[in-house]
Motif scaffolding. Structure first.
Motif, PDB file in Angstrom:
ATOM      1  N   TRP A 114      -2.023 -12.686 -20.196  1.00 32.28           N
ATOM      2  CA  TRP A 114      -1.010 -13.529 -19.287  1.00 32.28           C
ATOM      3  C   TRP A 114      -1.090 -15.050 -19.048  1.00 32.28           C
ATOM      4  O   TRP A 114      -1.184 -15.561 -18.525  1.00 32.28           O
ATOM      5  CB  TRP A 114      -0.658 -12.559 -18.305  1.00 32.28           C
ATOM      6  CG  TRP A 114       0.051 -13.013 -16.669  1.00 32.28           C
ATOM      7  CD1 TRP A 114      -0.244 -13.219 -15.602  1.00 32.28           C
ATOM      8  CD2 TRP A 114       1.299 -13.125 -17.463  1.00 32.28           C
ATOM      9  NE1 TRP A 114       0.835 -13.790 -15.342  1.00 32.28           N
ATOM     10  CE2 TRP A 114       2.099 -13.478 -16.167  1.00 32.28           C
ATOM     11  CE3 TRP A 114       2.508 -13.046 -18.222  1.00 32.28           C
ATOM     12  CZ2 TRP A 114       3.188 -14.333 -15.497  1.00 32.28           C
ATOM     13  CZ3 TRP A 114       3.798 -13.612 -18.298  1.00 32.28           C
ATOM     14  CH2 TRP A 114       4.061 -13.886 -16.619  1.00 32.28           C
ATOM     15  N   SER A 115      -3.057 -14.756 -18.591  1.00 32.53           N
ATOM     16  CA  SER A 115      -3.570 -16.139 -17.798  1.00 32.53           C
ATOM     17  C   SER A 115      -3.234 -17.379 -19.092  1.00 32.53           C
ATOM     18  O   SER A 115      -2.986 -18.543 -18.604  1.00 32.53           O
ATOM     19  CB  SER A 115      -5.689 -15.582 -17.886  1.00 32.53           C
ATOM     20  OG  SER A 115      -5.878 -15.455 -19.012  1.00 32.53           O
ATOM     21  N   ASN A 175       0.518 -18.399 -18.890  1.00 26.52           N
ATOM     22  CA  ASN A 175       0.079 -19.611 -18.083  1.00 26.52           C
ATOM     23  C   ASN A 175      -0.021 -20.708 -17.974  1.00 26.52           C
ATOM     24  O   ASN A 175       0.101 -22.040 -17.718  1.00 26.52           O
ATOM     25  CB  ASN A 175      -0.397 -18.984 -16.748  1.00 26.52           C
ATOM     26  CG  ASN A 175       0.941 -17.670 -16.155  1.00 26.52           C
ATOM     27  OD1 ASN A 175       2.148 -17.781 -16.602  1.00 26.52           O
ATOM     28  ND2 ASN A 175       0.004 -16.772 -15.614  1.00 26.52           N
ATOM     29  N   LYS A 176      -1.273 -20.546 -19.387  1.00 27.17           N
ATOM     30  CA  LYS A 176      -1.988 -22.040 -19.022  1.00 27.17           C
ATOM     31  C   LYS A 176      -1.381 -23.306 -20.253  1.00 27.17           C
ATOM     32  O   LYS A 176      -1.363 -24.515 -19.802  1.00 27.17           O
ATOM     33  CB  LYS A 176      -3.932 -21.866 -20.212  1.00 27.17           C
ATOM     34  CG  LYS A 176      -4.262 -21.172 -18.673  1.00 27.17           C
ATOM     35  CD  LYS A 176      -6.082 -21.408 -19.768  1.00 27.17           C
ATOM     36  CE  LYS A 176      -6.867 -20.793 -18.107  1.00 27.17           C
ATOM     37  NZ  LYS A 176      -8.007 -19.638 -18.921  1.00 27.17           N
ATOM     38  N   GLN A 179       1.566 -23.120 -20.135  1.00 29.53           N
ATOM     39  CA  GLN A 179       2.725 -23.765 -18.977  1.00 29.53           C
ATOM     40  C   GLN A 179       4.457 -22.622 -19.633  1.00 29.53           C
ATOM     41  O   GLN A 179       5.201 -23.348 -20.072  1.00 29.53           O
ATOM     42  CB  GLN A 179       3.159 -25.164 -18.759  1.00 29.53           C
ATOM     43  CG  GLN A 179       1.601 -25.266 -17.521  1.00 29.53           C
ATOM     44  CD  GLN A 179       2.058 -26.709 -18.452  1.00 29.53           C
ATOM     45  OE1 GLN A 179       2.487 -28.128 -18.955  1.00 29.53           O
ATOM     46  NE2 GLN A 179       0.948 -26.883 -17.234  1.00 29.53           N
ATOM     47  N   PRO A 217       8.225 -17.192 -18.432  1.00 30.79           N
ATOM     48  CA  PRO A 217       8.768 -16.360 -18.280  1.00 30.79           C
ATOM     49  C   PRO A 217       9.563 -15.717 -18.861  1.00 30.79           C
ATOM     50  O   PRO A 217      10.223 -14.764 -19.422  1.00 30.79           O
ATOM     51  CB  PRO A 217       8.542 -15.966 -16.583  1.00 30.79           C
ATOM     52  CG  PRO A 217       7.929 -16.888 -16.151  1.00 30.79           C
ATOM     53  CD  PRO A 217       7.987 -17.992 -16.926  1.00 30.79           C
ATOM     54  N   ASN A 234      -1.003  -8.426 -19.607  1.00 32.40           N
ATOM     55  CA  ASN A 234      -1.783  -8.935 -18.032  1.00 32.40           C
ATOM     56  C   ASN A 234      -2.710  -8.188 -17.901  1.00 32.40           C
ATOM     57  O   ASN A 234      -2.869  -6.527 -17.322  1.00 32.40           O
ATOM     58  CB  ASN A 234      -0.287  -8.271 -17.330  1.00 32.40           C
ATOM     59  CG  ASN A 234      -0.929  -8.715 -15.489  1.00 32.40           C
ATOM     60  OD1 ASN A 234      -1.493  -9.199 -15.538  1.00 32.40           O
ATOM     61  ND2 ASN A 234      -0.641  -8.351 -14.581  1.00 32.40           N
TER      62      ASN A 234
END
Length: 169
Positions: A62-63, A66-67, A69, A72, A119
């Protein structure tokens, strides 16, 4: 396994992917270091990609999602269960397919990889498991700290493990 033989096969993707003594020249002596490479996905270079022949899934954390960008909205529902190394159930946020490029700097190959986005904390950004390795028809060697696969013209791509990345947490 040091080679995959394709004798008797009419499949153009079956060829001898062989690891030799020459592949050991740039390897720092190690005690079971993991094969950790970099790939290009979602238009960005992603480091700390673990080539994990023991994994039945290709995983993006998940990290990392997000990095990169990523929205979702790109995630599709995943109804299965995923279990970690110690048998605990891991939260799957969904899955997505991303074109992922594997390169040795001179030649490359791009393939769509289906990543389960989970996650969970990890020292790695992505785990490349058996599904991706089989789709790529790639062979990894922990002794030689490399992964080999063919580009579209049949040339061998040799992706070296970044042993420094493998050591740093």
């Amino acid at each position: 396994m040091n080679s995959v033989a394709g004798e008797g096969s009419d499949d153009p993707w079956e060829t001898n992917l062989v690891f030799t003594k020459a592949d050991l020249r740039d390897v720092v002596p190690h005690d079971n270091d993991p094969v950790v490479i970099s790939v290009i996905t979602a238009g960005r270079k992603v480091h700390r990609v673990l080539v994990n022949q023991g994994s039945s899934a290709d995983v993006m954390f998940w990290s990392t999602f997000n990095k990169l960008q990523l929205s979702p909205d790109l995630l599709r529902p995943y109804t299965g269960c995923l279990y970690g190394f110690v048998g605990d159930q891991v939260e799957v946020r969904g899955y997505l397919e991303l074109r992922t490029t594997f390169t040795d700097g001179t030649t490359s190959r791009t393939k769509s990889i289906r990543y389960l986005v989970i996650n969970s904390n990890s020292a790695y950004n992505i785990l490349l498991g058996r599904p991706a390795l089989n789709r790529l028809r790639a062979v990894a060697s922990t002794r030689h700290m490399k992964m080999k696969l063919l580009d579209l013209s049949g040339r061998v791509i040799v992706i070296k493990s970044d042993q420094e990345e493998a050591w740093s947490w």
